[in-house]
Every structure is written in C-alpha cells, then in structure tokens.
Design a protein around this motif. Structure first.
Motif, PDB file in Angstrom:
ATOM      1  N   MET A   1       0.845  -1.197   0.000  1.00 16.59           N
ATOM      2  CA  MET A   1       0.000   0.000   0.000  1.00 16.59           C
ATOM      3  C   MET A   1       0.880   1.247   0.000  1.00 16.59           C
ATOM      4  SD  MET A   1      -3.058   1.038   2.686  1.00 16.59           S
ATOM      5  CE  MET A   1      -1.934   1.079   4.096  1.00 16.59           C
ATOM      6  N   ASP A 146     -14.140   4.222   4.567  1.00 22.36           N
ATOM      7  CA  ASP A 146     -12.695   4.411   4.695  1.00 22.36           C
ATOM      8  C   ASP A 146     -12.426   5.353   5.861  1.00 22.36           C
ATOM      9  OD1 ASP A 146     -10.006   4.133   4.075  1.00 22.36           O
ATOM     10  OD2 ASP A 146     -10.023   5.659   2.513  1.00 22.36           O
ATOM     11  N   TRP A 148      -9.425   6.705   8.586  1.00 25.28           N
ATOM     12  CA  TRP A 148      -8.017   6.789   8.975  1.00 25.28           C
ATOM     13  C   TRP A 148      -7.921   7.293  10.404  1.00 25.28           C
ATOM     14  CZ3 TRP A 148      -6.119  10.252   4.309  1.00 25.28           C
ATOM     15  CH2 TRP A 148      -6.301   9.554   3.110  1.00 25.28           C
ATOM     16  N   LEU A 172      -3.081   0.542  14.375  1.00 21.99           N
ATOM     17  CA  LEU A 172      -3.069  -0.315  13.182  1.00 21.99           C
ATOM     18  C   LEU A 172      -3.882  -1.581  13.405  1.00 21.99           C
ATOM     19  CD1 LEU A 172       0.633   0.087  12.015  1.00 21.99           C
ATOM     20  CD2 LEU A 172      -1.403   0.716  10.696  1.00 21.99           C
ATOM     21  N   GLY A 173      -4.125  -1.924  14.648  1.00 21.17           N
ATOM     22  CA  GLY A 173      -5.019  -3.031  14.948  1.00 21.17           C
ATOM     23  C   GLY A 173      -6.483  -2.668  14.779  1.00 21.17           C
ATOM     24  N   VAL A 175      -7.499   0.157  12.292  1.00 22.38           N
ATOM     25  CA  VAL A 175      -7.654   0.550  10.888  1.00 22.38           C
ATOM     26  C   VAL A 175      -6.326   0.310  10.164  1.00 22.38           C
ATOM     27  CG1 VAL A 175      -9.430   2.300  11.351  1.00 22.38           C
ATOM     28  CG2 VAL A 175      -7.007   2.950  11.362  1.00 22.38           C
ATOM     29  N   PRO A 176      -6.352   0.138   8.843  1.00 21.63           N
ATOM     30  CA  PRO A 176      -5.108  -0.105   8.118  1.00 21.63           C
ATOM     31  C   PRO A 176      -4.291   1.146   7.829  1.00 21.63           C
ATOM     32  CG  PRO A 176      -6.973  -0.259   6.622  1.00 21.63           C
ATOM     33  CD  PRO A 176      -7.547  -0.109   7.997  1.00 21.63           C
ATOM     34  N   THR A 177      -4.893   2.333   7.971  1.00 21.23           N
ATOM     35  CA  THR A 177      -4.187   3.579   7.671  1.00 21.23           C
ATOM     36  C   THR A 177      -4.027   4.384   8.948  1.00 21.23           C
ATOM     37  OG1 THR A 177      -5.096   3.642   5.428  1.00 21.23           O
ATOM     38  CG2 THR A 177      -4.174   5.694   6.301  1.00 21.23           C
ATOM     39  N   THR A 216       1.637   4.261   8.316  1.00 20.74           N
ATOM     40  CA  THR A 216       1.368   4.131   6.881  1.00 20.74           C
ATOM     41  C   THR A 216       1.099   5.480   6.224  1.00 20.74           C
ATOM     42  OG1 THR A 216      -0.976   3.711   7.336  1.00 20.74           O
ATOM     43  CG2 THR A 216       0.470   1.798   7.137  1.00 20.74           C
TER      44      THR A 216
END
Length: 252
Positions: A1, A146, A148, A172-173, A175-177, A216
């Motif tokens: 990503m 989405d 963040w 990060l656990g 959301v991915p951003t 990220t």
C-alpha cells in the motif's frame, strides 16, 4: 500500500500561499511518484486566543480549496468542527478531518461518515491509541467505508506534548491507515504567550520514528516562511525542506 502523505499550510491565509504550496506539492509528486494530499483549514475554530487569526470561513475557504483542486489536480483534506459543515465540505474535500479535541463528538463523526468521503480522525491528546476504536466504530456504523487515524501526541499539562509511538501499532489493529502528524506533535500548546509554541527542528525525526513503528502515512503543515505564518508558526516545516523529508520516507 502506498503511503498517505498530507501537506499544506495550517490555515488558508491567501490564494497566493495556496498556489505556492500547491505548485511545490505537484513538483514533489512528479519527482518522487507520490500523491500528496493538499491540506489547509478554512477555519481554525480552536485557537488559543479570541484575537487569533481563524481563516476566511466556510464559503470563501471552500471556493479557494476547490480552485486548488481544479487547477492542480490535487486531492483535498480539510477539518470540520460542526456537524452542519460536513455536507458542504464533502462536496469539495476528498478527506474530512476530525480535530483531535472533537474525536468523541458523535454527531460530528456521523455527519462526516454520511458524506461518503474518507474520514481522518485525529487521536485526542487525552486518549490512548486503543481508545480510538470507539470513534472508528461510530464512523463505520454511520456508513464510512474508509476511516483513517492520526497520532499527534498526548498532553499532561505544562504546555507540552509527549508522543508514545506504541499508539501507532495499537491503532493499526483498528484501521489499516495510521498517520503520524509530524508537526502538531512538536507543539507546546498555549505555551507562547497566548498562542501555541513548538519546535519544528524535530519534525523530520518524528516522521522517521513513526516509520519505524509502522506508520502508513504522514501529515506535515508547511509554509514558505513559517515564522510569518498566521497559525502554528512555530511548528510548520519550511516548504523547501519537505522534499528531503518525504524522500527519506518513501525511498527504502
């Protein structure tokens, strides 16, 4: 990503400032293959002093941001402070940002989520990374696809912030951003005679430390002459130093 990179002046001061910053972001994007999102606030509703500059306001500010988006092809991020602002801001901005002090405001989160835009929630100075699961839950329950999260330090009084970088993997656990706000994290809130102070020298180190902890994305407030900036002057990174910092983050 690909990493998320956000940069721009703290507040909309003038159309000339927005053009100057936008041109540099376009140049960096072309040089490094990045997709830096343009950030500026139309209203700084949480200034320390009642006499502090706040910006051009919603209507004029959104028009100026729309002009930047049209002229330079940059994605736009801006803050909202009240739920009624979400719908008009969502017509222009690609990312709606929830200020740290307001990250538990349910109506604000729900309104932002219902625009269908990305919602960036800044972690409050009084919360842990794990606590941010609840604001995220509110946004997702309202339909946000989405979401963040942004780390910006914790406050224990005494006009200072401390960054616990363990918050990054904790978030990060959820959301991915997870974005590191590299300029607000060097603030000294209210610590400069009625305005926020800080020390921009540590901005590059904040960025690199966050990278080591798995961030990220990165958030930078920048200005061609930060000391003359009308908001967060002590914390904004010099615009001509942004390329060097971004290069270190995106190049392995």
């Amino acid at each position: 990503m690909n990493p998320v990179i956000i940069a721009g002046p703290c507040v909309i001061e003038s159309a000339e400032l927005l053009d100057t910053v936008a041109r540099e972001l376009v140049r960096i994007n072309s040089l490094l293959g990045t997709d830096i999102i343009f950030k500026a606030s139309f209203d700084k509703a949480n200034r320390t002093s009642i006499s502090s500059f706040r910006g051009p306001g919603l209507e004029r500010g959104l028009q100026m941001l729309a002009d930047i988006k049209s002229r330079y092809g940059l994605r736009i991020l801006t803050d909202i402070h009240e739920s009624w602002q979400a719908a008009p801001v969502g017509e222009v901005a690609d990312v709606l940002q929830i200020p740290a002090f307001l990250c538990r405001q349910t109506d604000l989160l729900v309104a932002a989520a219902r625009t269908g835009r990305t919602v960036n929630i800044k972690k409050a100075q009084f919360l842990s990374g794990r606590d941010m699961s609840y604001p995220v839950e509110k946004a997702r329950d309202a339909g946000a696809a989405d979401v963040w999260l942004t780390e910006r330090g914790n406050m224990f009084g005494y006009n200072n912030l401390v960054v616990d970088f363990r918050n990054i993997p904790d978030m990060l656990g959820i959301v991915p951003t997870v974005i590191m706000d590299c300029t607000h994290s060097v603030q000294r809130p209210g610590g400069s005679d009625g305005k926020t102070g800080g020390d921009r020298r540590f901005v590059p180190q904040m960025a690199l430390a966050a990278k080591a902890f798995g961030a990220t994305g990165w958030f930078f407030e920048v200005h061609p002459d930060p000391d003359r900036g009308l908001s967060d002057a002590a914390n904004m990174l010099e615009l001509d130093k942004l390329e060097s910092v971004v290069r270190k983050l995106v190049e392995q």
